[in-house]
Scaffold this motif. Sequence first.
Motif: not given
Length: 354
Positions: A162-171, A224-230
């Motif tokens: 999934i495209s995003a400039k930062t992990a926060d934007e992706k989340w 992994v971090d974004v996945y854990t949040k989702q």
Amino acid sequence: MLRQRVQAKVLVAMFIVTTFVAAPLASLAQKVSPVAPARAQVEAVVKEAYDKFKNDPGGKNADYIPYLAQVDSKLFGIAIVTTDNQELSMGDIKYAFSIQSISKVFSQALAMEELGPDKVLDKVGNEPTGRAFNSVFAVADMPTHTGNPYVNAGAISTVSLISAKTADEKWNKILDFYSRVAGEKLTLIDEVYKSEAATNTGNKALSMLLAKYDRIYADPFESVDVYTKQCSVGVNVVQLARMGATLANNGKNPKTGEQVIKPENVPHILSTMIMAGLYDGSGGWAWHVGLPAKSGVGGGIVAIVPGKGAIAVFAPPLDEAGNSVKAQKVIQYVANRLDFNLFSPRSVGLKATE
Ligand code: DON
């Protein structure tokens, strides 16, 4: 004289048509949806299922994520949302539980919105692993290494696409997409996230293995971090049923009317759900129930009845494969009673004796 008699007959005929034919048809058109099952019948069957399985003692809460071990294992809720936006629910319907692996369906959907289905198929794959959802062996053994978007390795790989400039934007993009599918603003359950983030060494190991095989497409630990949040997004059982109903409704949210998922992507998503939605329990599920479904270790399962709606059940105790015991029993019961099994000709109205 003849003309007067004809006129009188026409008037009588008009009276009969408007009184006895048109009026009942109009009220029928208001009450009965062309796609949704009849409400009273569904209500009765759901109530039967609720009473029958309320005290079922099977299964055990997930405990490898410490937070989940202390969730009340007696919690039990059922919801149905139809494609014409009727809602029906019973039990603990306000409790927000963590969506866990059910999130994988909607990240798969988001990746396909962005990249198209062919690219996601190429980068992640769509084959069963025959292993547990968190298996390291599957990553090492399978030719694709990623398996499919619903095992942890394939799901982490999907998030990395999934495209995003930062992990926060992706989340934020993921959370916004899930909320649009649910038709309500969803939020993170922070305690679940912290509990899983403190113990997810296995998923970090999977991400490193994926990096070794060039099957992760962004920073592994960030993914992994974004996945854990989702996985830590909170949903109640009605919201979960509505997420399913959006899939049942060709990607259009029945509450908001927004086309959230492209219609052409929906069959791909449902095919993955049939193949891998309940992990090692998927074959037995297809055999007994015949509906695309997805489970999460938080205790939720959502099953899709294309064109009609979705049923979601929440009950924390799980079987060995990681699927809620009560949720499986309830959905199987309701699907059998209402002839929802997609592999059965009865699902399109043919009678058992025909
Ligand atoms: O990564 C994990 O292990 C969890 N966040 C999700 C696993 C899961 O829900 C498997 N479902 N049945």
